[in-house]
Design an enzyme around this catalytic site. Structure first.
Site, PDB file in Angstrom:
ATOM      1  N   ILE A  14       4.660   5.402  -0.991  1.00 24.26           N
ATOM      2  CA  ILE A  14       6.194   4.687  -1.124  1.00 24.26           C
ATOM      3  C   ILE A  14       6.675   5.222  -2.480  1.00 24.26           C
ATOM      4  CG2 ILE A  14       7.215   2.431  -0.894  1.00 24.26           C
ATOM      5  CD1 ILE A  14       4.978   1.412   0.515  1.00 24.26           C
ATOM      6  N   ASN A  37      -5.402   7.216  -5.889  1.00 29.10           N
ATOM      7  CA  ASN A  37      -5.391   7.361  -4.665  1.00 29.10           C
ATOM      8  C   ASN A  37      -4.328   8.344  -4.496  1.00 29.10           C
ATOM      9  OD1 ASN A  37      -5.877   7.071  -1.872  1.00 29.10           O
ATOM     10  ND2 ASN A  37      -4.385   5.062  -1.844  1.00 29.10           N
ATOM     11  N   PHE A  83       4.618  -0.368  -8.355  1.00 30.14           N
ATOM     12  CA  PHE A  83       3.829   0.091  -7.154  1.00 30.14           C
ATOM     13  C   PHE A  83       2.219   0.015  -7.226  1.00 30.14           C
ATOM     14  CE2 PHE A  83       7.717   2.450  -6.245  1.00 30.14           C
ATOM     15  CZ  PHE A  83       8.327   1.877  -4.845  1.00 30.14           C
ATOM     16  N   SER A 127       4.577  -7.792   0.382  1.00 31.13           N
ATOM     17  CA  SER A 127       4.116  -7.233   1.905  1.00 31.13           C
ATOM     18  C   SER A 127       4.345  -8.485   2.720  1.00 31.13           C
ATOM     19  CB  SER A 127       2.673  -7.004   2.044  1.00 31.13           C
ATOM     20  OG  SER A 127       2.353  -6.878   3.181  1.00 31.13           O
ATOM     21  N   TYR A 152      -6.851  -8.648  -0.717  1.00 33.11           N
ATOM     22  CA  TYR A 152      -5.488  -7.956  -0.861  1.00 33.11           C
ATOM     23  C   TYR A 152      -4.117  -8.624  -0.830  1.00 33.11           C
ATOM     24  CZ  TYR A 152      -1.599  -4.876   0.748  1.00 33.11           C
ATOM     25  OH  TYR A 152      -0.256  -4.552   0.909  1.00 33.11           O
ATOM     26  N   LYS A 156      -0.988  -9.962  -3.508  1.00 33.59           N
ATOM     27  CA  LYS A 156       0.507  -9.935  -2.963  1.00 33.59           C
ATOM     28  C   LYS A 156       0.991 -11.423  -3.297  1.00 33.59           C
ATOM     29  CE  LYS A 156       0.878  -5.547  -2.454  1.00 33.59           C
ATOM     30  NZ  LYS A 156       1.358  -4.805  -3.602  1.00 33.59           N
ATOM     31  N   PHE A 181       7.846  -4.754   5.509  1.00 31.43           N
ATOM     32  CA  PHE A 181       6.843  -4.636   6.785  1.00 31.43           C
ATOM     33  C   PHE A 181       6.125  -3.295   6.936  1.00 31.43           C
ATOM     34  CE2 PHE A 181       8.198  -8.569   8.720  1.00 31.43           C
ATOM     35  CZ  PHE A 181       9.021  -8.923   7.675  1.00 31.43           C
ATOM     36  N   ASN A 202      -4.528   2.869   8.770  1.00 32.32           N
ATOM     37  CA  ASN A 202      -3.268   2.431   9.237  1.00 32.32           C
ATOM     38  C   ASN A 202      -3.071   3.284  10.511  1.00 32.32           C
ATOM     39  OD1 ASN A 202      -2.530   2.142   5.755  1.00 32.32           O
ATOM     40  ND2 ASN A 202      -2.384   0.461   7.357  1.00 32.32           N
ATOM     41  N   ARG A 234       4.565  -4.583  15.681  1.00 33.44           N
ATOM     42  CA  ARG A 234       5.030  -4.553  14.221  1.00 33.44           C
ATOM     43  C   ARG A 234       6.602  -4.078  13.967  1.00 33.44           C
ATOM     44  NH1 ARG A 234       0.803  -6.860  14.223  1.00 33.44           N
ATOM     45  NH2 ARG A 234      -1.089  -6.521  13.206  1.00 33.44           N
ATOM     46  N   ARG A 298      -9.004  -5.612  16.145  1.00 38.10           N
ATOM     47  CA  ARG A 298      -9.637  -5.513  15.006  1.00 38.10           C
ATOM     48  C   ARG A 298      -9.561  -7.000  14.088  1.00 38.10           C
ATOM     49  NH1 ARG A 298      -6.547  -1.243  11.000  1.00 38.10           N
ATOM     50  NH2 ARG A 298      -4.798  -2.688  11.045  1.00 38.10           N
ATOM     51  N   GLY A 300      -8.846 -10.077  11.683  1.00 36.99           N
ATOM     52  CA  GLY A 300      -7.808  -9.961  10.479  1.00 36.99           C
ATOM     53  C   GLY A 300      -6.473  -9.572  11.117  1.00 36.99           C
TER      54      GLY A 300
HETATM   55  C1  UD1 Z   1      -1.966  -3.343   7.279  1.00 36.85           C
HETATM   56  C2  UD1 Z   1      -2.395  -4.763   6.502  1.00 36.85           C
HETATM   57  C3  UD1 Z   1      -1.277  -5.294   5.779  1.00 36.85           C
HETATM   58  C4  UD1 Z   1      -0.863  -4.136   4.801  1.00 36.85           C
HETATM   59  C5  UD1 Z   1      -0.414  -2.788   5.426  1.00 36.85           C
HETATM   60  C6  UD1 Z   1      -0.387  -1.838   4.502  1.00 36.85           C
HETATM   61  C7  UD1 Z   1      -4.266  -5.691   7.856  1.00 36.85           C
HETATM   62  C8  UD1 Z   1      -4.583  -6.663   8.637  1.00 36.85           C
HETATM   63  N1  UD1 Z   1      -3.123  -5.720   7.374  1.00 36.85           N
HETATM   64  O1  UD1 Z   1      -0.954  -3.683   8.089  1.00 36.85           O
HETATM   65  O2  UD1 Z   1      -1.739  -6.331   5.150  1.00 36.85           O
HETATM   66  O3  UD1 Z   1       0.393  -4.620   3.907  1.00 36.85           O
HETATM   67  O4  UD1 Z   1      -1.642  -2.283   6.401  1.00 36.85           O
HETATM   68  O5  UD1 Z   1      -0.436  -0.550   4.702  1.00 36.85           O
HETATM   69  O6  UD1 Z   1      -4.869  -4.612   7.893  1.00 36.85           O
HETATM   70  N2  UD1 Z   1      -4.089  -0.110  14.896  1.00 36.85           N
HETATM   71  C9  UD1 Z   1      -4.820   0.733  16.013  1.00 36.85           C
HETATM   72  N3  UD1 Z   1      -5.424   1.707  15.915  1.00 36.85           N
HETATM   73  C10 UD1 Z   1      -5.623   2.099  14.636  1.00 36.85           C
HETATM   74  C11 UD1 Z   1      -4.978   1.636  13.520  1.00 36.85           C
HETATM   75  C12 UD1 Z   1      -4.200   0.543  13.796  1.00 36.85           C
HETATM   76  O7  UD1 Z   1      -4.529   0.109  17.199  1.00 36.85           O
HETATM   77  O8  UD1 Z   1      -6.400   3.119  14.311  1.00 36.85           O
HETATM   78  C13 UD1 Z   1      -2.859  -0.894  15.219  1.00 36.85           C
HETATM   79  C14 UD1 Z   1      -3.338  -2.392  14.584  1.00 36.85           C
HETATM   80  O9  UD1 Z   1      -4.193  -3.082  15.186  1.00 36.85           O
HETATM   81  C15 UD1 Z   1      -1.707  -2.912  14.340  1.00 36.85           C
HETATM   82  C16 UD1 Z   1      -1.225  -1.733  14.413  1.00 36.85           C
HETATM   83  O10 UD1 Z   1      -1.710  -0.705  14.878  1.00 36.85           O
HETATM   84  O11 UD1 Z   1      -1.851  -3.662  15.492  1.00 36.85           O
HETATM   85  C17 UD1 Z   1      -0.712  -1.364  12.886  1.00 36.85           C
HETATM   86  O12 UD1 Z   1      -1.839  -1.369  12.057  1.00 36.85           O
HETATM   87  P1  UD1 Z   1      -1.613  -0.816  10.663  1.00 36.85           P
HETATM   88  O13 UD1 Z   1      -0.970   0.468  10.390  1.00 36.85           O
HETATM   89  O14 UD1 Z   1      -3.019  -0.945  10.183  1.00 36.85           O
HETATM   90  O15 UD1 Z   1      -0.893  -1.931   9.723  1.00 36.85           O
HETATM   91  P2  UD1 Z   1      -1.100  -3.446   9.787  1.00 36.85           P
HETATM   92  O16 UD1 Z   1      -2.445  -4.027  10.267  1.00 36.85           O
HETATM   93  O17 UD1 Z   1       0.155  -3.944  10.488  1.00 36.85           O
END
Ligand code: UD1
Length: 342
Positions: A14, A37, A83, A127, A152, A156, A181, A202, A234, A298, A300
């Site tokens: 970012i 990183n 950041f 966040s 983490y 924040k 978001f 992610n 999301r 997953r 959390g």
């Molecule tokens: C995550 C963090 C959040 C952080 C953000 C920063 C968690 C619980 N939350 O957000 O605190 O601010 O990253 O980047 O880790 N998914 C899959 N398969 C994958 C990867 C993700 O199905 O291989 C799904 C996840 O379950 C979720 C969605 O995709 O529903 C988004 O996931 P992700 O990109 O990791 O973001 P967050 O979990 O929302």
């Protein structure tokens, strides 16, 4: 004369997009990053996009002596966009002390430097994780914060509190926290983007790496959520739109338009998409045959969240502009650039 902005973490995902937008708006940027990183080659990409190479200093902001020396060397800094932080949720559970130390000490060092060197303004990357799973959607700025699910996330929330208390107590210090978001996508030039080290946590980097052949298949974490297709929802915000929100926040502070010494805003699109919708949209816009399967939830993860962006829209005069489709396309163009795929 153009104002000088310190961007910490400015070679990161970012951060680099924000440096580009700040330079496009005529600001002078100096980056501080420890490159833990990110890579130094990001500076070349920024220069290629904007025609201007930002100044760069490599150190970690938890080092107070180096931080002091930095502000001695750059006496003209007008404002800070902060950041630089660790951001892997899972890793923070394994290494809480490292996360608290890195993310909180660096912030406190910067705030102390602001007081000492009379730098009035800071924009901070927070966040939507501070909301946890909200009772009511969409999330407004009045939605209460929830106890964090991870160290983490807690850094924040605590960072927000530190800034609020310090700005309140210190004449001439103003801070804005932007609660992002889910930032995704890359610069339209495909010269900068998200480049995770190792296996991505992610969703979008995992998708693009799978499409590029680096991963066998995408695992969708859970399809038994209380959502229309059962997968989690999301609010995916284009990283360039997000970067522009920082420029708006910086201008708000520099022009003394803020309504309080500490403010915070939701930075999202206002639209929620499910994991399955996102995967289908990716396949449609790129034409790539993405392999995926559904596995268990997953730990959390929350079920659904998206932003009410009316406060940011009205108060900042900022709005997300890019569509999910063009954003996913930009993520794929970036992945292809990185992997030399034509
Ligand atoms: C995550 C963090 C959040 C952080 C953000 C920063 C968690 C619980 N939350 O957000 O605190 O601010 O990253 O980047 O880790 N998914 C899959 N398969 C994958 C990867 C993700 O199905 O291989 C799904 C996840 O379950 C979720 C969605 O995709 O529903 C988004 O996931 P992700 O990109 O990791 O973001 P967050 O979990 O929302």
């Amino acid at each position: 004369m153009s104002k000088q902005i310190l961007v910490t973490g400015g070679t990161g995902y970012i951060g680099s997009h924000t440096v580009v937008e700040l330079q496009n708006e005529g600001f002078n940027v100096v980056i501080v990053d420890d490159l833990s990183n990110s890579g130094i080659e990001v500076l070349d990409a920024i220069e290629k996009i904007t025609g201007k190479r930002p100044a760069f200093e490599k150190f970690n902001l938890t080092d107070q002596d180096k931080t002091n020396a930095f502000f001695e060397k750059y006496p003209g800094i007008a404002a800070i966009v902060h950041f630089a932080a660790f951001k892997a949720v899972g890793e923070s559970v394994e290494k809480p002390l490292e996360y608290y130390h890195n993310n909180l000490v660096s912030l406190m060092n910067l705030l102390r430097s602001m007081r000492e060197h009379k730098i009035p303004d800071m924009v901070f990357s927070s966040s939507c994780t501070v909301y946890g799973q909200p009772e009511k959607l969409p999330v407004t700025e009045d939605t209460p914060r929830k106890p964090a699910e991870s160290p983490y996330g807690n850094t924040k929330a605590v960072s927000e509190d530190i800034m609020r208390d310090f700005a309140r107590a210190t004449e001439g210090i103003n801070c804005i926290a932007l609660r992002y978001f889910n930032p995704i996508g890359a610069h339209p030039s495909a010269l900068i983007g998200e480049l995770p080290v190792g296996v991505p946590n992610n969703l979008v980097p995992f998708i693009t790496q799978t499409a590029a052949g680096l991963r066998d298949e995408l695992k969708i974490f859970g399809d038994d959520y209380n959502t229309p297709d059962g997968t989690a929802i999301r609010d995916y915000i284009n990283v360039v739109d997000l970067a522009k929100a920082h420029v708006v926040a910086i201008n708000r502070l520099l022009n003394n338009k803020q309504k309080a010494s500490y403010e915070f805003f939701n930075i999202g699109t206002g639209e929620g998409y499910s994991v399955m919708q996102l995967v289908k949209a990716f396949i449609k816009v790129t034409g790539v045959n993405l392999k995926y399967s559904v596995v268990g939830r997953r730990a959390g993860d929350i079920e659904k969240i998206w932003a009410d962006t009316s406060y940011a829209n009205n108060e900042l005069g900022w709005k997300a502009e890019k569509t999910l489709e063009e954003t996913l396309k930009s993520a794929w163009e970036w992945e292809k650039h990185v992997r030399n795929i034509r």
